[in-house]
Scaffold this motif. Structure first.
Motif: not given
Length: 593
Positions: A4-8
């Motif tokens: 999962x990509x990190x939160x912006x």
């Protein structure tokens, strides 16, 4: 396994205008970055509003944050605390509701992840904080006003005055009269009272390149509203009671419209006004102030003759008369107005507009003849020896009154100077006795400054001269009266003299008479008739009737119901003679050496 990509994360920082600390933004960003790093998020954007109140939603970066959230550019909002986002209950609740709808959590360093409970409690606390802050600020400002100081902003005619205190800090809220601007204030009131309009005065000031009250904010110019303002709200040069030494504060409040977030001015009840006497800030005399207010009232009455409170004023009704006696000439048969039926002749308006059933008077007369006959009768009567003596006595009184004011100011300055010199001597004596204290240096500097100012004032204000009337004073009076018609046409005195003359005449009644010059006898009603009656030598006539005749005219003078003379006989001519000062003043008076 899919990673999962990190939160912006979006960071929002703000500091309010009452703190004014640039470093506050950097402090907030530093702790927010630390939180983001601990969560392994990435920083998508940083939003910051410097020196902007949290009570307003009209913040550019705050609005940009919401727009980017709606566009899906961020996943989480991070801030130092909830009150950085907003201090308004409605706004913070709306922001939270919008972020929840978009699925974007709101996380702060102080409270953690925000929930409905935080919104309720923190929103209430922020709202109470703002209310408490406003009350304390208002209380502090009221205290300054009651001390005679400025609560914010300096009116035209004054300048900021700061002095160094013993502890090294500067005084605040002090103001003194600015001589240059005070002269312009006096000029505006004088010209307005003399009959000039606010528009004419503003145009003249702009033509002369005189800076306006708004010049410090840019290329400000004078306008009619700068001078007239709003008499109910006390705005505008003509309505500022500080010019007569009366400080009024809390006349208005400025609540924000919740829809537009713009402040709206509202009048406070008079019992909530704070009024303080500050005689040291007086610029105008009570007489000049009242003359201007009387003219304002007369103009409002013209715009609303019925006196209806809710009616919209009609400025066209207050237009200055085109001719000397416009609106005063009436038909002696029916009472209707005598108006110009063409460019040069007066005639009864009712006879022409409503027919013979209303009035049968079809006689007409030249406008210039009406004016010349009235002025000729006035000229003849004002040359009576008793009126000349009354004029000279009025001039003597005015001169002595002005000299008395100057003498009083001199005496006060002399007393103040004596006190200052006494205090300086006391401090020097204490220093010689070895009782020196550092605060004495500041005190001595203040006293020396006051001494210099008082000495300069006394040097620039010579003793008022003794008054000796020049034998040509009565001749000058005669010259002005004999040239009354021409004098009323001179630009320098036309407005003021015309206004005074019209105020003395209630009505000029035109009575058709074929044997009279111009086919009319002329009757005057009002105060002017009372003035002319003073010179009558025939005491056998009834007191309400005075008649003046010469070879070319017949002018009947009828006094009003009370027949009282409320103005001195020199009231009409005195403004004319004021125009010759100071050139002819030296010729009129011989002063003692």
């Amino acid at each position: 396994m899919i990673q999962t990509p990190p939160l912006r994360a979006a960071i929002y920082a703000r500091y309010s205008s009452d703190q004014q600390r640039e470093a506050s933004i950097e402090d907030q960003l530093r702790i927010c970055r630390r939180l983001i790093e601990s969560k392994s998020w990435t920083i998508a954007e940083v939003y910051s509003d410097a020196a902007m109140s949290g009570a307003s939603a009209l913040r550019p970066e705050y609005q940009k944050l919401q727009d980017d959230a709606r566009r899906g550019r961020i996943d989480v909002v991070v801030s130092e605390s909830l009150d950085r986002i907003s201090r308004d209950q409605e706004h913070i609740a709306g922001f939270y509701k919008q972020m929840s709808f978009l699925g974007i959590p709101l996380i702060t360093v102080a409270e953690g992840e925000i929930s409905e409970l935080h919104i309720g409690l923190k929103g209430t606390m922020s709202a109470l904080y703002l209310k408490d802050l406003a009350q304390k600020t208002h209380r502090g400002l009221e205290g300054r006003v009651r001390d005679g100081k400025s609560a914010g902003g300096i009116s035209y005619g004054y300048k900021v005055h700061r002095e160094l205190r013993a502890d090294g800090t500067l005084t605040t809220g002090e103001r003194v009269i600015d001589p240059n601007e005070a002269a312009i204030v006096t000029r505006i009131f004088t010209e307005y009272a003399a009959g000039r309009s606010a528009r004419t005065i503003a145009a003249a000031l702009n033509d002369e390149g005189i800076p306006s009250p708004d010049s410090g904010k840019g290329n400000g110019t004078w306008g009619p509203s700068t001078i007239s303002g709003n008499w109910k709200r006390g705005t505008g040069i003509l309505n500022n009671e500080l010019y007569i030494g009366r400080l009024i504060w809390n006349r208005q409040s400025f609540p924000k419209d919740p829809k537009t977030q713009k402040r709206q001015a509202r009048m406070n009840p008079p019992e909530e006004w704070v009024i303080e006497e500050v005689p040291e800030l007086r610029i105008l005399s009570d007489d000049l102030w009242q003359q201007a207010k009387d003219r304002q009232g007369a103009i409002r009455a013209d715009m609303n003759p019925a006196g209806v409170q809710s009616v919209r004023l009609q400025p066209e009704r207050a237009r200055r008369p085109d001719y000397l006696f416009s609106g005063l000439v009436k038909c002696g048969c029916c009472g209707a107005s005598y108006t110009l039926i063409n460019k040069t002749r007066y005639g009864c308006a009712a006879a022409r507009n409503k027919g013979e059933a209303i009035c049968t008077n079809r006689a007409t007369i030249q406008r210039e003849e009406v004016e010349s006959r009235v002025l000729a009768g006035l000229r003849e009567k004002l040359l009576h020896p008793e009126l000349i003596a009354a004029f000279i006595e009025e001039y003597r009184r005015a001169f002595n009154e002005a000299a008395g004011d100057r003498s009083s100011a001199q005496d006060q300055a002399k007393r103040d100077l004596k006190q200052v010199e006494k205090k300086i001597t006391g401090i020097l004596a204490a220093i010689e006795d070895g009782m020196y204290h550092p605060s004495m240096k500041t005190k001595m500097a203040d006293l020396e400054t006051r001494k210099t100012r008082l000495t300069a004032f006394l040097e620039d204000t010579p003793e008022p001269p003794a008054l000796r009337l020049h034998p040509r004073l009565s001749d000058l009076y005669r010259e002005k009266i004999e040239n009354l018609s021409a004098a009323l046409k001179e630009p320098g005195m036309k407005l003021e003299a015309t206004q005074i003359l019209r105020s003395l005449i209630a009505e000029i009644r035109m009575v058709p008479e074929t044997s009279a010059p111009g086919g009319h006898e002329i009757e005057l009603l009002g105060e002017l008739a009372g003035i002319l009656a003073l010179s009558e030598t025939d005491t056998t006539k009834p007191p309400h009737l005075a008649r003046a005749r010469n070879s070319v005219e017949s002018v009947k003078m009828v006094a009003g119901a009370d027949n009282h003379l409320h103005l001195p006989p020199s009231t009409l001519i005195f403004p004319m003679l004021r125009q010759v000062e100071p050139e002819i003043l030296r010729e009129i008076f011989r002063t003692a050496a």
